[in-house]
Design a protein around this motif. Structure first.
Motif, short mmCIF file in Angstrom:
data_model
loop_
_atom_site.label_atom_id
_atom_site.label_comp_id
_atom_site.label_asym_id
_atom_site.label_seq_id
_atom_site.Cartn_x
_atom_site.Cartn_y
_atom_site.Cartn_z
N LEU A 1 0.81 -1.21 0.00
CA LEU A 1 0.00 0.00 0.00
C LEU A 1 0.85 1.27 0.00
O LEU A 1 0.32 2.37 0.11
CB LEU A 1 -0.93 -0.01 1.22
CG LEU A 1 -2.33 0.60 1.12
CD1 LEU A 1 -3.04 0.21 -0.16
CD2 LEU A 1 -3.17 0.20 2.31
N VAL A 2 2.16 1.10 -0.16
CA VAL A 2 3.04 2.28 -0.12
C VAL A 2 3.80 2.46 -1.44
O VAL A 2 3.52 3.36 -2.23
CB VAL A 2 4.06 2.21 1.05
CG1 VAL A 2 4.79 3.53 1.19
CG2 VAL A 2 3.37 1.85 2.35
N CYS A 3 4.76 1.58 -1.68
CA CYS A 3 5.77 1.82 -2.71
C CYS A 3 5.24 1.89 -4.14
O CYS A 3 5.75 2.70 -4.93
CB CYS A 3 6.88 0.78 -2.58
SG CYS A 3 7.39 0.54 -0.84
N LYS B 1 -4.17 6.52 6.53
CA LYS B 1 -2.81 6.14 6.93
C LYS B 1 -1.88 5.99 5.73
O LYS B 1 -0.67 6.06 5.89
CB LYS B 1 -2.86 4.81 7.68
CG LYS B 1 -3.51 4.91 9.05
CD LYS B 1 -3.57 3.51 9.59
CE LYS B 1 -3.96 3.46 11.03
NZ LYS B 1 -3.98 2.05 11.47
N TYR B 2 -2.43 5.69 4.58
CA TYR B 2 -1.61 5.46 3.37
C TYR B 2 -2.15 6.33 2.24
O TYR B 2 -2.63 5.80 1.22
CB TYR B 2 -1.65 3.97 2.98
CG TYR B 2 -1.20 3.04 4.08
CD1 TYR B 2 0.13 2.64 4.17
CD2 TYR B 2 -2.09 2.59 5.05
CE1 TYR B 2 0.56 1.81 5.20
CE2 TYR B 2 -1.68 1.77 6.09
CZ TYR B 2 -0.35 1.38 6.14
OH TYR B 2 0.06 0.56 7.17
N PRO B 3 -2.06 7.66 2.39
CA PRO B 3 -2.72 8.54 1.41
C PRO B 3 -2.21 8.44 -0.04
O PRO B 3 -3.04 8.50 -0.95
CB PRO B 3 -2.48 9.95 1.97
CG PRO B 3 -2.06 9.76 3.39
CD PRO B 3 -1.46 8.40 3.49
N PRO B 4 -0.90 8.28 -0.29
CA PRO B 4 -0.45 8.40 -1.69
C PRO B 4 -1.10 7.40 -2.65
O PRO B 4 -1.41 7.74 -3.79
CB PRO B 4 1.07 8.19 -1.62
CG PRO B 4 1.44 8.57 -0.21
CD PRO B 4 0.27 8.13 0.62
#
Lengths: 228, 228
Positions: free
Chosen positions: B123-125, B151-154
């Motif tokens: 959910l990030v990279c 928590k994981y906006p991008p």
């Protein structure tokens, strides 16, 4: 090649800091755990109940929680009454030893029995970053699918214990427990596996006993090493 | 600073390759989607049904699936009869444009209507890496908790559409749909949100219609641009 060199550079700096943290934890006698999993596996939910139940047993506990954004998890965990601090990584996909050190600053570690570090939800990147913990715990929820250990081996192979979470949802998710166990053990043959539900309390006696036993063994090992 | 420079270097190389891929997709008229989510959100399950139902409607579809290890997902998706290839990243936490290009090699893109790229579960990279897609789709399952967009906006702010998956489990998970919608829209105010269950088929008519409509609009836009 250049990127690999840089990554090695970051890692060796992190490893040095993690070693320093580990020494600090040993001197203080605080048993430290690093909780890793996907987002939404239930790290905070597990931790919330764990902090409360360990406190009820008279143990002194604290937690650091990592997220890209928000202090939601710290607010949730503070309800347990334990000291809790949020680490906001501002976009970084994992915790590093430096961030942990920065957030420990004025805490009296010698006054703690357990310190829990909840990593950013990510089944890949946190596996490469030692935070000085005594034990790394990998969580897998029954909602995620039994194949995750096969697809994301490093998190499970670098952990000391695997916890299957949200066991109360096993039936609607048609979770195949034996298959999940087999998959975890195919990447980490001798790892212990616990099954829990933070909602119902299933597996918590076993989990708390595990924590207390592991800390006891560590304290005795330290004492033994000191008298040699 | 040095690490930031290197990261920028990787990104600009990726952006160049993604631009080249995007041109290739445009020339071939293949509408390409990049599916991103946590591990276990149900990307493969959604895709399996999507490939089958689009094929049933006479559309030509193919898929590339990314994982650190195993070709489980490719094997699952191949059951749909569509051409599918596995990208194994050997530990890398996201797909890059180069990997996509390498795996397209001998495929006749002009013979396809849709190409789905299933990213590594993270959910990030993956949010930082353009794969040349026309649309990026972020999935969130009802089992993960409504707070993940905060928590994981991008991932959610860089997506064109959000899909809530595993809707058949909403009740046992006590999923709060309105809260999830509000949280998604607080990081991406005007994003469209669909709710699906690949198990029951809920939401699939809407989802397939969305895909076909988006592709149509894109083809017309291309035609318009060509005649100007």
């Amino acid at each position: 090649v250049r990127t690999v060199e840089v990554k090695k550079g970051i890692l060796s700096k992190n490893d040095r800091l993690a070693k320093r943290l580990r020494q600090r934890y040993e001197e203080a006698g605080v048993f430290t755990l690093n909780l890793v999993s996907s987002p939404g596996t239930g790290k905070t939910e597990l931790l919330q109940r764990t902090l409360r139940e360990l406190s009820d047993r008279g143990l002194k506990v604290a937690a650091l929680v990592g997220d890209l954004q928000t202090d939601n998890d710290a607010l949730r965990l503070q309800k347990s009454g334990a000291p809790v601090r949020q680490i906001t990584t501002s976009g970084l996909c994992h915790l590093e030893a430096q961030m942990v050190e920065d957030h420990l600053q004025d805490w009296d570690l010698a006054n703690l029995d357990f310190l829990f570090v909840e990593n950013v939800g990510n089944l890949v990147c946190p596996s490469s970053f030692d935070l000085g913990e005594q034990l790394r715990i990998a969580l897998l929820s029954v909602t995620e699918g039994e194949d995750k250990p096969l697809k994301y081996p490093p998190i499970f192979s670098s952990a000391h214990l695997a916890i299957i979470t949200k066991a109360d949802l096993a039936e609607p998710c048609e979770f195949q427990a034996q298959l999940a166990h087999d998959n975890i053990r195919s990447v980490h043959p001798d790892i212990a596996i616990l099954t829990t539900s933070a909602r119902t309390g299933q597996g918590f006696t076993e989990w708390l006993d595990y924590l207390i036993r592991q800390r006891q063994a560590w304290l005795e090992e330290k004492k033994g090493a000191a008298t040699v």
